[in-house]
Design an enzyme around this catalytic site. Structure first.
Site, short mmCIF file in Angstrom:
data_model
loop_
_atom_site.label_atom_id
_atom_site.label_comp_id
_atom_site.label_asym_id
_atom_site.label_seq_id
_atom_site.Cartn_x
_atom_site.Cartn_y
_atom_site.Cartn_z
CB SER A 119 -0.85 0.05 1.27
OG SER A 119 -1.76 -0.99 1.30
CG HIS A 140 -1.91 -0.58 -4.37
ND1 HIS A 140 -2.20 0.73 -4.11
CD2 HIS A 140 -2.33 -1.27 -3.28
CE1 HIS A 140 -2.76 0.83 -2.92
NE2 HIS A 140 -2.86 -0.37 -2.40
CD GLU A 152 -2.43 3.78 -6.55
OE1 GLU A 152 -2.32 5.01 -6.63
OE2 GLU A 152 -2.16 3.16 -5.51
CG ASN A 190 -3.32 3.66 0.17
OD1 ASN A 190 -4.54 3.73 0.29
ND2 ASN A 190 -2.69 2.52 -0.02
C1 LIG Z 1 -5.48 0.54 1.80
C2 LIG Z 1 -5.12 0.40 0.36
O1 LIG Z 1 -3.98 0.09 0.06
C3 LIG Z 1 -6.03 0.72 -0.76
C4 LIG Z 1 -7.48 0.46 -0.54
O2 LIG Z 1 -7.99 -0.56 -0.90
S1 LIG Z 1 -8.33 1.67 0.23
C5 LIG Z 1 -9.97 1.04 0.34
C6 LIG Z 1 -10.70 1.25 -0.96
N1 LIG Z 1 -12.04 0.76 -0.81
C7 LIG Z 1 -13.06 1.57 -0.48
O3 LIG Z 1 -12.90 2.77 -0.35
C8 LIG Z 1 -14.37 0.87 -0.30
C9 LIG Z 1 -15.45 1.82 0.11
N2 LIG Z 1 -16.71 1.08 0.27
C10 LIG Z 1 -17.47 0.72 -0.79
O4 LIG Z 1 -17.17 1.03 -1.93
C11 LIG Z 1 -18.72 -0.05 -0.49
O5 LIG Z 1 -19.08 0.18 0.85
C12 LIG Z 1 -18.59 -1.60 -0.75
C13 LIG Z 1 -18.39 -1.84 -2.24
C14 LIG Z 1 -17.44 -2.23 0.02
C15 LIG Z 1 -19.85 -2.29 -0.28
O6 LIG Z 1 -20.91 -1.68 -0.91
P1 LIG Z 1 -22.40 -1.72 -0.33
O7 LIG Z 1 -23.28 -1.09 -1.35
O8 LIG Z 1 -22.41 -1.21 1.06
O9 LIG Z 1 -22.65 -3.22 -0.12
P2 LIG Z 1 -23.34 -4.26 -1.03
O10 LIG Z 1 -24.58 -3.70 -1.68
O11 LIG Z 1 -23.50 -5.42 -0.12
O12 LIG Z 1 -22.23 -4.56 -2.11
C16 LIG Z 1 -22.11 -3.90 -3.36
C17 LIG Z 1 -21.63 -4.94 -4.35
O13 LIG Z 1 -20.33 -5.41 -3.97
C18 LIG Z 1 -20.36 -6.84 -3.73
N3 LIG Z 1 -19.46 -7.07 -2.61
C19 LIG Z 1 -19.40 -6.38 -1.44
N4 LIG Z 1 -18.38 -6.82 -0.70
C20 LIG Z 1 -17.77 -7.80 -1.40
C21 LIG Z 1 -16.64 -8.63 -1.18
N5 LIG Z 1 -15.90 -8.54 -0.07
N6 LIG Z 1 -16.31 -9.52 -2.13
C22 LIG Z 1 -17.02 -9.64 -3.25
N7 LIG Z 1 -18.08 -8.87 -3.54
C23 LIG Z 1 -18.46 -7.97 -2.62
C24 LIG Z 1 -21.81 -7.14 -3.46
O14 LIG Z 1 -22.13 -8.47 -3.81
C25 LIG Z 1 -22.52 -6.16 -4.37
O15 LIG Z 1 -22.52 -6.66 -5.72
P3 LIG Z 1 -23.58 -6.14 -6.82
O16 LIG Z 1 -23.27 -4.70 -7.08
O17 LIG Z 1 -23.30 -7.03 -7.99
O18 LIG Z 1 -24.93 -6.31 -6.20
N1 LIG Z 2 -6.30 -3.89 3.64
C1 LIG Z 2 -6.41 -3.16 2.55
O1 LIG Z 2 -7.41 -2.45 2.36
C2 LIG Z 2 -5.33 -3.19 1.52
C3 LIG Z 2 -4.10 -3.75 1.79
N2 LIG Z 2 -3.12 -3.75 0.83
C4 LIG Z 2 -1.82 -4.35 1.10
O2 LIG Z 2 -1.93 -5.75 0.90
C5 LIG Z 2 -1.05 -6.45 1.80
C6 LIG Z 2 -1.86 -7.40 2.64
O3 LIG Z 2 -2.83 -6.68 3.37
P1 LIG Z 2 -4.11 -7.39 3.99
O4 LIG Z 2 -4.53 -8.53 3.13
O5 LIG Z 2 -5.07 -6.33 4.33
O6 LIG Z 2 -3.48 -7.95 5.35
P2 LIG Z 2 -3.98 -9.18 6.25
O7 LIG Z 2 -3.44 -8.91 7.61
O8 LIG Z 2 -5.43 -9.41 6.05
O9 LIG Z 2 -3.23 -10.42 5.59
C7 LIG Z 2 -1.84 -10.58 5.54
C8 LIG Z 2 -1.56 -12.06 5.48
O10 LIG Z 2 -0.18 -12.26 5.21
C9 LIG Z 2 0.25 -13.29 6.07
N3 LIG Z 2 1.70 -13.28 6.23
C10 LIG Z 2 2.46 -12.64 7.16
N4 LIG Z 2 3.76 -12.94 6.97
C11 LIG Z 2 3.82 -13.78 5.90
C12 LIG Z 2 4.88 -14.46 5.23
N5 LIG Z 2 6.14 -14.34 5.63
N6 LIG Z 2 4.57 -15.27 4.18
C13 LIG Z 2 3.30 -15.42 3.77
N7 LIG Z 2 2.25 -14.81 4.38
C14 LIG Z 2 2.51 -13.99 5.42
C15 LIG Z 2 -0.49 -13.03 7.36
O11 LIG Z 2 -0.43 -14.16 8.22
P3 LIG Z 2 -0.57 -13.92 9.83
O12 LIG Z 2 -1.92 -13.32 10.03
O13 LIG Z 2 -0.42 -15.29 10.36
O14 LIG Z 2 0.55 -12.98 10.20
C16 LIG Z 2 -1.89 -12.77 6.82
O15 LIG Z 2 -2.60 -13.97 6.57
C17 LIG Z 2 -0.32 -5.35 2.60
O16 LIG Z 2 0.89 -5.05 1.94
C18 LIG Z 2 -1.30 -4.19 2.52
O17 LIG Z 2 -0.68 -2.94 2.67
C19 LIG Z 2 -3.33 -3.24 -0.42
C20 LIG Z 2 -4.56 -2.71 -0.75
C21 LIG Z 2 -5.63 -2.60 0.21
#
Ligand SMILES: CC(=O)CC(=O)SCCNC(=O)CCNC(=O)[C@H](O)C(C)(C)COP(=O)(O)OP(=O)(O)OC[C@H]1O[C@@H](n2cnc3c(N)ncnc32)[C@H](O)[C@@H]1OP(=O)(O)O
Ligand SMILES: NC(=O)C1=CN([C@@H]2O[C@H](COP(=O)(O)OP(=O)(O)OC[C@H]3O[C@@H](n4cnc5c(N)ncnc54)[C@H](OP(=O)(O)O)[C@@H]3O)[C@@H](O)[C@H]2O)C=CC1
Length: 291
Positions: A119, A140, A152, A190
């Site tokens: 991330s 990403h 990304e 992010n």
């Molecule tokens: C941290 C990082 O590195 C980067 C990141 O990822 S940052 C996070 C980015 N993500 C976001 O910002 C998510 C923001 N949230 C959302 O967009 C919405 O709340 C959400 C899509 C997660 C759920 O939407 P919602 O309208 O509340 O729920 P819901 O109606 O149940 O779901 C919408 C659709 O997604 C599907 N869905 C929801 N969660 C799902 C999951 N985990 N897996 C598969 N499908 C899923 C549902 O089946 C539904 O499908 P249809 O459109 O075909 O009906």
């Molecule tokens: N959460 C998010 O919204 C997003 C996350 N990411 C990125 O994706 C990656 C994973 O995040 P996320 O799935 O949320 O994290 P989780 O904590 O859900 O999952 C990480 C997994 O990796 C496992 N793990 C730890 N060490 C090792 C290893 N040495 N070999 C293999 N597996 C290992 C962990 O096991 P254990 O639990 O036993 O430690 C756990 O099952 C991170 O780099 C995160 O920044 C990218 C986009 C969105």
């Protein structure tokens, strides 16, 4: 390069989503983790999310079975040796990622493309510690992977054009849209999103609003699908904190300092949905704010 076999490292929320979309698109997937329980839970989650798609008519029952049949699980990184592409999606800690690449690369053929779903962490720095910086890049995905349209793509300083073209081709075959980011801390999504979440936590910390009022304000006042604290719990508070630390260290600007309240939640082990408690408590029927 023709990519058919993909290794996915880490079976957490991102790894299972990545394995899911790859398998639906016809790739052979080997999913690995350090924990057998995580692998089992990932398979169950993938099954449930495929069920959702079947019930919506997006996939047939046969597609579901074929996709599940394309995913193998293993605890041994060596089993990823035959992969054309590897996507690392383990915990957001640089030391963990370096250790994985050091253990993995001796098993890979010279042509295998190596990528990280990180991330925030520098792709150039991760790549430089491997034997193939030119075949390494950032791949990403966004959470939840089966739903979110964006991927990304991040080139490290040494990434070659063939690697970038091959990864762009995978994004296209997944039916997703790629955006390209330069390799700076936390890339594009992010760099913007996580400081907004951190500011929401400061808003809570300073008593400007409660968890419920902050989330309601941003959902109804800015049309965000989730409030920022709900989204923080969804991403994982450990991941949010790691990203803020990378921004703070990498850009050396106090505007990126992680909120002490975020640090406290992570120190408590209240990591959000994945540990059943964060800004909300998920152990009951409906989530209850913890402040
Ligand atoms: C941290 C990082 O590195 C980067 C990141 O990822 S940052 C996070 C980015 N993500 C976001 O910002 C998510 C923001 N949230 C959302 O967009 C919405 O709340 C959400 C899509 C997660 C759920 O939407 P919602 O309208 O509340 O729920 P819901 O109606 O149940 O779901 C919408 C659709 O997604 C599907 N869905 C929801 N969660 C799902 C999951 N985990 N897996 C598969 N499908 C899923 C549902 O089946 C539904 O499908 P249809 O459109 O075909 O009906
Ligand atoms: N959460 C998010 O919204 C997003 C996350 N990411 C990125 O994706 C990656 C994973 O995040 P996320 O799935 O949320 O994290 P989780 O904590 O859900 O999952 C990480 C997994 O990796 C496992 N793990 C730890 N060490 C090792 C290893 N040495 N070999 C293999 N597996 C290992 C962990 O096991 P254990 O639990 O036993 O430690 C756990 O099952 C991170 O780099 C995160 O920044 C990218 C986009 C969105």
């Amino acid at each position: 390069m023709d990519i058919r076999k993909v290794g996915v490292i880490g079976a957490g929320q991102m790894g299972n989503g990545i394995a899911h979309v790859l398998a639906v698109a016809g790739y052979e997937v080997a999913l690995t983790d350090v924990s057998a329980d995580a692998l089992e839970a990932a398979r169950a989650t993938i099954g449930r999310n495929l069920d959702r798609q079947v019930s919506k008519g997006a996939l047939t029952e046969d597609d579901r079975e074929a996709a599940l049949g394309r995913i193998s699980s293993t605890l041994d990184l060596a089993d990823l040796g035959g992969s054309d592409l590897v996507i690392e999606a383990a915990t957001e800690r640089e030391d963990v990622k370096h250790a994985i690449f050091a253990e993995l690369t001796p098993h890979l053929g010279p042509e295998t493309i190596l990528t990280s779903n990180t991330s925030s962490i520098s792709i150039t720095r991760l790549a430089a510690r491997t034997d193939r910086p030119e075949k390494f890049m950032g791949f990403h995905f966004m959470n939840p992977v089966p739903v979110m349209q964006l991927v990304e793509l991040i080139r490290g300083i040494a990434t070659d054009e063939a690697t970038f073209t091959a990864c762009s081709g995978v994004v296209e075959r997944l039916g997703k849209t790629a955006s390209t980011s330069e390799d700076f801390p936390a890339f594009i999504v992010n760099r913007i999103l996580i400081p907004m979440i951190n500011e929401a936590i400061y808003t809570l910390y300073e008593g400007v609003g409660s968890v419920a009022s902050i989330d309601t304000s941003m959902k109804l006042g800015a049309n965000h699908p989730m409030g920022p604290l709900e989204l923080a719990d969804f991403i994982g508070l450990d991941t949010c904190l790691s990203i803020m630390n990378v921004l703070h260290d990498g850009l050396a600007d106090t505007k990126y300092r992680p909120c002490p309240l975020l640090v406290k939640y992570v120190e408590a082990g209240w990591l959000g949905r994945k540990s059943q408690r964060g800004f909300y408590d998920y152990r009951g029927e409906t989530p209850v704010p913890t402040r």
